[in-house]
Design a protein around this motif. Structure first.
Motif, PDB file in Angstrom:
ATOM      1  N   GLY A   1       0.776  -1.262   0.163  1.00 40.23           N
ATOM      2  CA  GLY A   1      -0.100   0.167   0.163  1.00 40.23           C
ATOM      3  C   GLY A   1       0.901   1.237   0.060  1.00 40.23           C
ATOM      4  O   GLY A   1       0.549   2.179  -0.700  1.00 40.23           O
ATOM      5  N   THR A   2       1.948   1.278   0.838  1.00 40.24           N
ATOM      6  CA  THR A   2       2.607   2.529   0.894  1.00 40.24           C
ATOM      7  C   THR A   2       3.456   2.575  -0.482  1.00 40.24           C
ATOM      8  O   THR A   2       3.388   3.738  -0.932  1.00 40.24           O
ATOM      9  N   ILE A   3       4.303   1.493  -0.922  1.00 40.66           N
ATOM     10  CA  ILE A   3       4.874   1.663  -2.070  1.00 40.66           C
ATOM     11  C   ILE A   3       4.143   2.071  -3.097  1.00 40.66           C
ATOM     12  O   ILE A   3       4.668   2.918  -3.981  1.00 40.66           O
ATOM     13  N   SER A   4       3.269   1.277  -3.472  1.00 41.61           N
ATOM     14  CA  SER A   4       2.589   1.622  -4.664  1.00 41.61           C
ATOM     15  C   SER A   4       1.778   2.862  -5.024  1.00 41.61           C
ATOM     16  O   SER A   4       1.944   3.553  -5.908  1.00 41.61           O
ATOM     17  N   VAL A   5       0.971   3.200  -3.611  1.00 38.41           N
ATOM     18  CA  VAL A   5       0.348   4.590  -3.774  1.00 38.41           C
ATOM     19  C   VAL A   5       1.448   5.590  -3.772  1.00 38.41           C
ATOM     20  O   VAL A   5       1.177   6.630  -4.375  1.00 38.41           O
TER      21      VAL A   5
ATOM     22  N   LEU B   1      -2.493   5.040   3.609  1.00 39.53           N
ATOM     23  CA  LEU B   1      -2.956   6.123   4.269  1.00 39.53           C
ATOM     24  C   LEU B   1      -1.577   7.142   4.488  1.00 39.53           C
ATOM     25  O   LEU B   1      -1.939   8.492   4.432  1.00 39.53           O
ATOM     26  N   VAL B   2      -0.351   6.455   4.092  1.00 37.06           N
ATOM     27  CA  VAL B   2       0.715   7.438   4.432  1.00 37.06           C
ATOM     28  C   VAL B   2       0.869   8.609   3.291  1.00 37.06           C
ATOM     29  O   VAL B   2       1.063   9.621   3.466  1.00 37.06           O
ATOM     30  N   PRO B   3       0.702   7.958   2.106  1.00 34.92           N
ATOM     31  CA  PRO B   3       0.920   9.113   0.843  1.00 34.92           C
ATOM     32  C   PRO B   3      -0.425   9.845   0.862  1.00 34.92           C
ATOM     33  O   PRO B   3      -0.286  10.919   0.481  1.00 34.92           O
TER      34      PRO B   3
ATOM     35  N   THR C   1       8.236  10.776   3.767  1.00 32.84           N
ATOM     36  CA  THR C   1       7.260  10.123   4.801  1.00 32.84           C
ATOM     37  C   THR C   1       7.112   8.585   4.636  1.00 32.84           C
ATOM     38  O   THR C   1       6.986   7.828   5.476  1.00 32.84           O
ATOM     39  N   ALA C   2       6.949   8.467   3.152  1.00 33.04           N
ATOM     40  CA  ALA C   2       6.986   6.798   2.903  1.00 33.04           C
ATOM     41  C   ALA C   2       8.163   6.051   3.094  1.00 33.04           C
ATOM     42  O   ALA C   2       8.027   4.825   3.703  1.00 33.04           O
ATOM     43  N   LEU C   3       9.246   6.596   2.927  1.00 33.97           N
ATOM     44  CA  LEU C   3      10.549   5.972   3.319  1.00 33.97           C
ATOM     45  C   LEU C   3      10.893   5.759   4.786  1.00 33.97           C
ATOM     46  O   LEU C   3      11.405   4.536   5.167  1.00 33.97           O
ATOM     47  N   LEU C   4      10.393   6.667   5.680  1.00 32.15           N
ATOM     48  CA  LEU C   4      10.503   6.499   6.863  1.00 32.15           C
ATOM     49  C   LEU C   4       9.391   5.337   7.344  1.00 32.15           C
ATOM     50  O   LEU C   4       9.924   4.326   8.194  1.00 32.15           O
TER      51      LEU C   4
END
Length: 238
Positions: A34-38, A168-170, A189-192
């Motif tokens: 979810g985090t990587i793709s979005v 939800l992160v991105p 934010t996504a990397l963290l």
């Protein structure tokens, strides 16, 4: 009357990592996707020069599509595993009905291969066959236990939920970041978060937290870097 040693009355309280590695793997995998793709999509669209509303719409659409895709893929995969397990159990149930003596010998041989003397192995096999023969063969012949049994609906729901949590992160970065800093804020934010997910997965498996976090950082940075380059290229071309 001899008193029972206090330690003999204690319940087995050891906790092993294999007890949680299954559901933890699924949750971390879903959140990671979810985090990587979005985030990658958001960064690519932001690099192309789109406005906040267009970026947000794309992120929400990617979240819905990704969650449904994760749920469907996980359900089909785990359901296939469940079908195989049911077929194996049905075969064992039939063999126990038609040839119980042969199944007893088969279970005895399994325990002999694991190190028991044949006489003791026969006693153990006979005792287990009297208690629950199907469970004994499922566990020791097929490697199936209740804790590791395939659960398609649970797997699908947990994958979808974890994907949404990760996305939800991105989405929050889009809403909270300044207009001209959406790509940078989303990336950071996504990397963290990805580093934290990598460390969590490593902790669940007893591996190095640093290596787990580093792996996620490398793959996350690569994905977002490539999509940003594509967005920049096509945004400039258009």
């Amino acid at each position: 009357m001899a008193q029972q040693h206090p330690r003999a009355r204690r319940h087995h309280s050891e906790h092993h990592r294999t007890d949680r590695v299954g559901w933890m793997r699924a949750m971390v995998l879903g959140a990671n996707d979810g985090t990587i793709s979005v985030a990658s999509l958001v960064v690519g669209i932001a690099a192309a020069g789109a406005g906040r509303s267009e970026i947000l719409l794309s992120g929400v659409a990617a979240t819905v599509a990704g969650a449904l895709s994760m749920a469907a893929g996980e359900y089909v995969s785990v359901q296939s595993q469940a079908d195989t397990e049911q077929a194996d159990l049905a075969r064992e149930r039939m063999e126990l009905h038609t040839d119980p003596a042969g199944e007893l010998i088969e279970l005895t041989d399994i325990y002999v291969e694991r190190g028991l003397e044949r006489e003791l192995a026969a006693q153990v096999a006979l005792q287990l066959m009297r208690h629950d023969p199907l469970a004994a063969h499922a566990r020791d012949e097929l490697g199936l236990t209740e804790h590791l049994r395939a659960r398609p609906v649970q797997a699908a729901l947990s994958s979808a939920a974890s994907f949404i949590l990760g996305s939800l992160v991105p989405i929050l970065a889009i809403l909270l970041a300044p207009a001209g800093r959406i790509a940078a804020a989303t990336t950071l934010t996504a990397l963290l978060v990805l580093a934290g997910l990598g460390a969590l997965a490593a902790w669940a498996g007893g591996a190095s937290l640093r290596q787990g976090a580093l792996r996620m950082l490398v793959w996350g940075a690569l994905a977002m870097g490539l999509t940003a380059a594509v967005g920049k290229l096509f945004g400039t071309t258009v």
